[in-house]
Design a protein around this motif. Structure first.
Motif, PDB file in Angstrom:
ATOM      1  N   PRO A  70       9.340  -0.570  -6.724  1.00  0.00           N
ATOM      2  CA  PRO A  70       9.192  -0.347  -5.243  1.00  0.00           C
ATOM      3  C   PRO A  70       8.466  -1.554  -4.875  1.00  0.00           C
ATOM      4  O   PRO A  70       7.325  -1.934  -5.472  1.00  0.00           O
ATOM      5  CB  PRO A  70       8.488   0.936  -5.202  1.00  0.00           C
ATOM      6  CG  PRO A  70       8.709   1.651  -6.150  1.00  0.00           C
ATOM      7  CD  PRO A  70       8.953   0.647  -7.428  1.00  0.00           C
ATOM      8  N   LYS A  71       8.696  -2.036  -3.675  1.00  0.00           N
ATOM      9  CA  LYS A  71       8.000  -3.268  -3.303  1.00  0.00           C
ATOM     10  C   LYS A  71       6.967  -3.074  -2.092  1.00  0.00           C
ATOM     11  O   LYS A  71       6.926  -2.249  -1.290  1.00  0.00           O
ATOM     12  CB  LYS A  71       9.152  -4.334  -2.648  1.00  0.00           C
ATOM     13  CG  LYS A  71      10.204  -4.764  -3.483  1.00  0.00           C
ATOM     14  CD  LYS A  71      11.023  -5.805  -2.818  1.00  0.00           C
ATOM     15  CE  LYS A  71      12.000  -6.245  -3.950  1.00  0.00           C
ATOM     16  NZ  LYS A  71      11.570  -7.283  -4.831  1.00  0.00           N
ATOM     17  N   LEU A  72       6.061  -3.971  -2.213  1.00  0.00           N
ATOM     18  CA  LEU A  72       4.900  -3.957  -1.121  1.00  0.00           C
ATOM     19  C   LEU A  72       4.964  -5.066  -0.227  1.00  0.00           C
ATOM     20  O   LEU A  72       5.731  -6.123  -0.728  1.00  0.00           O
ATOM     21  CB  LEU A  72       3.593  -4.289  -2.000  1.00  0.00           C
ATOM     22  CG  LEU A  72       3.170  -2.950  -3.105  1.00  0.00           C
ATOM     23  CD1 LEU A  72       1.833  -3.378  -3.957  1.00  0.00           C
ATOM     24  CD2 LEU A  72       2.585  -1.852  -1.806  1.00  0.00           C
ATOM     25  N   PRO A  73       4.491  -4.936   0.931  1.00  0.00           N
ATOM     26  CA  PRO A  73       4.699  -6.143   1.707  1.00  0.00           C
ATOM     27  C   PRO A  73       4.134  -7.530   1.333  1.00  0.00           C
ATOM     28  O   PRO A  73       4.692  -8.570   1.582  1.00  0.00           O
ATOM     29  CB  PRO A  73       3.801  -5.700   2.998  1.00  0.00           C
ATOM     30  CG  PRO A  73       3.859  -4.252   2.792  1.00  0.00           C
ATOM     31  CD  PRO A  73       3.930  -4.067   1.538  1.00  0.00           C
ATOM     32  N   PRO A  77       5.405 -10.693   6.912  1.00  0.00           N
ATOM     33  CA  PRO A  77       5.250  -9.832   8.046  1.00  0.00           C
ATOM     34  C   PRO A  77       6.703  -8.918   8.349  1.00  0.00           C
ATOM     35  O   PRO A  77       7.666  -9.039   7.866  1.00  0.00           O
ATOM     36  CB  PRO A  77       5.269 -11.077   9.115  1.00  0.00           C
ATOM     37  CG  PRO A  77       5.934 -12.259   8.555  1.00  0.00           C
ATOM     38  CD  PRO A  77       5.738 -12.119   7.142  1.00  0.00           C
ATOM     39  N   ASP A  78       6.172  -7.773   8.712  1.00  0.00           N
ATOM     40  CA  ASP A  78       7.239  -6.710   9.020  1.00  0.00           C
ATOM     41  C   ASP A  78       7.987  -6.458   7.903  1.00  0.00           C
ATOM     42  O   ASP A  78       9.069  -5.790   8.247  1.00  0.00           O
ATOM     43  CB  ASP A  78       8.207  -7.345  10.416  1.00  0.00           C
ATOM     44  CG  ASP A  78       7.516  -7.881  11.331  1.00  0.00           C
ATOM     45  OD1 ASP A  78       6.670  -6.967  11.842  1.00  0.00           O
ATOM     46  OD2 ASP A  78       8.050  -9.019  12.352  1.00  0.00           O
ATOM     47  N   PHE A  79       7.431  -6.611   6.829  1.00  0.00           N
ATOM     48  CA  PHE A  79       8.000  -6.072   5.697  1.00  0.00           C
ATOM     49  C   PHE A  79       7.553  -4.664   5.311  1.00  0.00           C
ATOM     50  O   PHE A  79       6.179  -4.309   5.001  1.00  0.00           O
ATOM     51  CB  PHE A  79       7.892  -6.928   4.470  1.00  0.00           C
ATOM     52  CG  PHE A  79       8.801  -6.465   2.997  1.00  0.00           C
ATOM     53  CD1 PHE A  79       9.944  -7.219   2.858  1.00  0.00           C
ATOM     54  CD2 PHE A  79       8.437  -5.704   2.333  1.00  0.00           C
ATOM     55  CE1 PHE A  79      10.614  -6.939   1.648  1.00  0.00           C
ATOM     56  CE2 PHE A  79       9.006  -5.154   1.126  1.00  0.00           C
ATOM     57  CZ  PHE A  79      10.133  -5.822   0.829  1.00  0.00           C
ATOM     58  N   PRO A  80       8.367  -3.537   5.365  1.00  0.00           N
ATOM     59  CA  PRO A  80       8.038  -2.248   4.962  1.00  0.00           C
ATOM     60  C   PRO A  80       7.628  -2.018   3.700  1.00  0.00           C
ATOM     61  O   PRO A  80       8.081  -2.540   2.556  1.00  0.00           O
ATOM     62  CB  PRO A  80       9.216  -1.352   5.361  1.00  0.00           C
ATOM     63  CG  PRO A  80      10.120  -1.971   5.060  1.00  0.00           C
ATOM     64  CD  PRO A  80       9.758  -3.462   5.547  1.00  0.00           C
ATOM     65  N   LEU A  84       6.660   4.764  -2.814  1.00  0.00           N
ATOM     66  CA  LEU A  84       5.919   4.887  -4.381  1.00  0.00           C
ATOM     67  C   LEU A  84       5.560   3.561  -4.770  1.00  0.00           C
ATOM     68  O   LEU A  84       5.221   3.320  -5.794  1.00  0.00           O
ATOM     69  CB  LEU A  84       6.835   5.478  -5.225  1.00  0.00           C
ATOM     70  CG  LEU A  84       7.030   6.830  -5.294  1.00  0.00           C
ATOM     71  CD1 LEU A  84       8.246   7.526  -6.212  1.00  0.00           C
ATOM     72  CD2 LEU A  84       5.852   7.728  -5.288  1.00  0.00           C
ATOM     73  N   ALA A  85       5.595   2.436  -3.752  1.00  0.00           N
ATOM     74  CA  ALA A  85       5.182   1.005  -4.276  1.00  0.00           C
ATOM     75  C   ALA A  85       3.820   0.985  -4.835  1.00  0.00           C
ATOM     76  O   ALA A  85       3.459   0.421  -5.585  1.00  0.00           O
ATOM     77  CB  ALA A  85       5.460   0.028  -3.076  1.00  0.00           C
TER      78      ALA A  85
END
Length: 278
Positions: A70-73, A77-80, A84-85
Motif C-alpha cells: 500500500p502506497k504513501l504520498p 501532492p494530492d496523492f491519497p 494500511l500503508a
C-alpha cells in the motif's frame, strides 16, 4: 498435463506444489527461494520508505521487486494514503530496519528513477528471511511483476494465496478486494488503479497484432484483457497460446484503464492466473 490445454500448466503451479510452498516458514523459503538469482551483499538497511522500499547504508534505494505494498504520498501532492500503508511500512521496519541484507537479482537491476530492483534477504539469528515473501504472507503486499523481472513469482503467489484465504492485512479491507469481471462499472470506478479481476473468458480472439480476452458480450462496455505484440512474444517463448484460454476462469492483475470499457493490458504471462478451465 492437460491434453487439450497444455499451456495452462505453464501459467499456474500445481496445487500440490503451492500447498508445499505455503507450508514453508519464511526462513525455509529464503533458503530455497530463487536459486537462479545473482546474489550480492547489500549492507545495512538504514531506513524504510514504505512497505516495499528500503534505503541501504551506502545510499542505494532498493525497490523490492515482485511486490506492491500500500502506497504513501511521499511528498506527492494530492496523492491519497492507501489503506494500511502506514502498517505496511511499520511491518517492513520491524523486519529489516538496522539489519544486514543480501540482494538477489533476477532481471533488470535498476529502474528509471535510479532505484535498485532486487529481492531482499534479511539476516536474522534463525537464518535469512526473504522480505518479499514475508510481507506478502502477512497480507502487507500483493504480487506485482514486470515483463523484465519475473523471478520467484510462484513462491510469492503461494504466499499471497495463503494470506488472502486467511483474510490477513489488505485482504480484509474492501479497497483491495478482487473485482468481478462482470462488474464493469466497479472497474471503471477503479481506472488508474492496480487491481485483481476475476471472471470467465467468453471470447479469445486475435485481431492484428493483439489478442483480446473478452469477459462480456459487449466489447465496448465490458471488461477486456489486451495482450499486445511484445507480450505475445513472451507468451510464445513460454510455449503459451492465450487463445486457448477461451471459456477459462481467470484472475487478471494489472492497471485498469478505460478504452472502450474497462481494460487491463497484459504485458507478460504471470499477470494471468488460471483458476478453472471450464
Amino acid at each position: 498435463m492437460n491434453e487439450t490445454f497444455p499451456e495452462v500448466a505453464m501459467l499456474t503451479a500445481s496445487l500440490a506444489r503451492l500447498a508445499a510452498l505455503a507450508a514453508l516458514s519464511s526462513v525455509s523459503v529464503a533458503a530455497l527461494a530463487c536459486e537462479t538469482l545473482r546474489m550480492e551483499e547489500g549492507g545495512i538497511v538504514t531506513s524504510v520508505t514504505d512497505g516495499d522500499t528500503v534505503i541501504l547504508d551506502d545510499g542505494r534505494v532498493v525497490r523490492m521487486i515482485g511486490t506492491q505494498a500500500p502506497k504513501l504520498p511521499l511528498d506527492r501532492p494530492d496523492f491519497p494514503t492507501w489503506p494500511l500503508a502506514p502498517e505496511a511500512k511499520a511491518a517492513l521496519e520491524a523486519l529489516a530496519l538496522q539489519k544486514p541484507v543480501r540482494l538477489g537479482f533476477g532481471g533488470e537491476e535498476m529502474d528509471r528513477y535510479g532505484r535498485v530492483l532486487a529481492h531482499v534477504f534479511v539476516a536474522t539469528p534463525e537464518g535469512e528471511i526473504w522480505a518479499q515473501q514475508s510481507m506478502v504472507a502477512a497480507g502487507m503486499a500483493r504480487v506485482y511483476s514486470f515483463p523484465d523481472n519475473r523471478s520467484c513469482l510462484d513462491l510469492l503467489f503461494a504466499a499471497e494465496g495463503r494470506a488472502r484465504l486467511a483474510g490477513l492485512g489488505i485482504w480484509r479491507d474492501p479497497y483491495y478486494r478482487i473485482i468481478a469481471a462482470t462488474a464493469p462499472g466497479d472497474l471503471l470506478a477503479r481506472a488508474g488503479h492496480y487491481e485483481l479481476v476475476e471472471g470467465r473468458v467468453l471470447l479469445a480472439e486475435q485481431r492484428g497484432g493483439r489478442v483480446y480476452l473478452n469477459f462480456g458480450r459487449f466489447w465496448k462496455e465490458d471488461f477486456t484483457a489486451v495482450i499486445e505484440a511484445p507480450a505475445l512474444r513472451l507468451f510464445k517463448a513460454a510455449g503459451i497460446d492465450p487463445l486457448t484460454l477461451e471459456n477459462a476462469l481467470l484472475r487478471i492483475r494489472g492497471w485498469v484503464d478505460d478504452r472502450d470499457g474497462p481494460r487491463i493490458e497484459v504485458t507478460h504471462p504471470e499477470q494471468i492466473e488460471v483458476l478453472a478451465l471450464q
